[in-house]
Design a protein around this motif. Structure first.
Motif, PDB file in Angstrom:
ATOM      1  N   ASN A  76       0.802  -1.223   0.000  1.00 35.73           N
ATOM      2  CA  ASN A  76       0.000   0.000   0.000  1.00 35.73           C
ATOM      3  C   ASN A  76       0.835   1.272   0.000  1.00 35.73           C
ATOM      4  O   ASN A  76       0.292   2.361  -0.225  1.00 35.73           O
ATOM      5  N   ARG A  82      -4.215  -0.488  -3.899  1.00 34.32           N
ATOM      6  CA  ARG A  82      -5.218  -0.662  -2.864  1.00 34.32           C
ATOM      7  C   ARG A  82      -5.205  -2.153  -2.508  1.00 34.32           C
ATOM      8  O   ARG A  82      -5.955  -2.950  -3.067  1.00 34.32           O
ATOM      9  N   VAL A  84      -5.644  -5.279   0.101  1.00 31.68           N
ATOM     10  CA  VAL A  84      -6.476  -5.648   1.242  1.00 31.68           C
ATOM     11  C   VAL A  84      -5.970  -6.961   1.816  1.00 31.68           C
ATOM     12  O   VAL A  84      -5.590  -7.859   1.069  1.00 31.68           O
ATOM     13  N   SER A  95     -14.179  -6.037  -0.966  1.00 30.01           N
ATOM     14  CA  SER A  95     -13.052  -5.124  -1.184  1.00 30.01           C
ATOM     15  C   SER A  95     -12.902  -4.786  -2.658  1.00 30.01           C
ATOM     16  O   SER A  95     -12.534  -3.670  -3.010  1.00 30.01           O
ATOM     17  N   HIS A  98     -16.431  -2.753  -3.736  1.00 30.78           N
ATOM     18  CA  HIS A  98     -16.605  -1.416  -3.159  1.00 30.78           C
ATOM     19  C   HIS A  98     -15.348  -0.558  -3.182  1.00 30.78           C
ATOM     20  O   HIS A  98     -15.447   0.667  -3.254  1.00 30.78           O
ATOM     21  N   ASN A  99     -14.171  -1.175  -3.084  1.00 28.47           N
ATOM     22  CA  ASN A  99     -12.927  -0.414  -2.963  1.00 28.47           C
ATOM     23  C   ASN A  99     -12.000  -0.576  -4.148  1.00 28.47           C
ATOM     24  O   ASN A  99     -10.912  -0.017  -4.159  1.00 28.47           O
ATOM     25  N   ASN A 100     -12.406  -1.384  -5.118  1.00 30.37           N
ATOM     26  CA  ASN A 100     -11.609  -1.636  -6.319  1.00 30.37           C
ATOM     27  C   ASN A 100     -10.177  -2.040  -5.963  1.00 30.37           C
ATOM     28  O   ASN A 100      -9.211  -1.547  -6.551  1.00 30.37           O
ATOM     29  N   THR A 101     -10.051  -2.951  -5.001  1.00 36.93           N
ATOM     30  CA  THR A 101      -8.720  -3.404  -4.613  1.00 36.93           C
ATOM     31  C   THR A 101      -8.033  -4.069  -5.790  1.00 36.93           C
ATOM     32  O   THR A 101      -8.669  -4.715  -6.626  1.00 36.93           O
ATOM     33  N   HIS A 133     -19.394   4.023  -4.974  1.00 29.33           N
ATOM     34  CA  HIS A 133     -18.087   3.502  -4.570  1.00 29.33           C
ATOM     35  C   HIS A 133     -16.970   4.144  -5.376  1.00 29.33           C
ATOM     36  O   HIS A 133     -15.868   4.325  -4.877  1.00 29.33           O
ATOM     37  N   ARG A 136     -15.791   7.262  -3.781  1.00 25.41           N
ATOM     38  CA  ARG A 136     -14.964   7.003  -2.595  1.00 25.41           C
ATOM     39  C   ARG A 136     -13.551   6.560  -2.969  1.00 25.41           C
ATOM     40  O   ARG A 136     -12.589   6.955  -2.316  1.00 25.41           O
ATOM     41  N   VAL A 137     -13.456   5.767  -4.018  1.00 22.91           N
ATOM     42  CA  VAL A 137     -12.128   5.354  -4.484  1.00 22.91           C
ATOM     43  C   VAL A 137     -11.362   6.576  -4.996  1.00 22.91           C
ATOM     44  O   VAL A 137     -10.159   6.694  -4.775  1.00 22.91           O
ATOM     45  N   ILE A 140      -9.965   8.340  -2.057  1.00 26.44           N
ATOM     46  CA  ILE A 140      -8.753   7.662  -1.585  1.00 26.44           C
ATOM     47  C   ILE A 140      -7.560   8.069  -2.443  1.00 26.44           C
ATOM     48  O   ILE A 140      -6.485   8.381  -1.920  1.00 26.44           O
TER      49      ILE A 140
END
Length: 149
Positions: A76, A82, A84, A95, A98-101, A133, A136-137, A140
């Motif tokens: 990270n 991103r 996880v 992950s 929602h967070n496009n890990t 989402h 939000r990404v 980040i």
């Protein structure tokens, strides 16, 4: 998908099982080490895999250390990553959605091979949902840019 994988000496025993499983699912995977069980440092391999993913050479990455925590923290630190750490499949799936890990990590001292396979499968099959989402990404990424050197 084309995936990069790395571990430390603790994760090296689980790594071949995950490589074989990922290939069985129809994905390409390249191993970035280590290639022996001699004691080594997880930041080396977290960084190697993260740099390859961030550069766009791979669609995603898989990292394994004792807990998954140290190697994911190391990954990270690379801009655009991103990563996880997951100990169960539900978080791996969400992950990505929602967070496009772009990297999933887990600990060989925390999960066994069958649970690790479930985590990887859920993460690989999940797709980023975008929408709320996506915003939000982007937030980040803005934080990352604010603190980039």
């Amino acid at each position: 998908m084309k995936l990069a994988i790395g571990s430390d000496h603790v994760g090296i025993e689980l790594k071949p099982t995950i490589i074989e499983y990922v290939q069985l699912l129809g994905h390409e995977v390249e191993d970035f080490g280590p290639f022996s069980d001699e004691r080594t440092d997880y930041p080396i391999y977290g960084k190697k895999v993260a740099e390859e993913v961030a550069a766009g050479h791979f669609d995603g990455g898989i990292l394994i250390c004792g807990t998954g925590v140290g190697i994911s923290i190391s990954a990270n630190k690379v801009d655009g990553i991103r990563a996880v750490v997951c100990s169960e499949p539900y978080s791996a799936k969400l992950s990505k959605e929602h967070n496009n890990t772009n990297i999933v990590a887990f600990g060989s001292r925390v999960v066994g091979s069958e649970l690790a396979k479930m985590i990887v499968k859920e993460w690989l099959e999940a797709e980023f949902e975008g929408g709320r989402h996506g915003k939000r990404v982007e937030m980040i990424a803005d934080i990352e840019m604010e603190y980039s050197r």
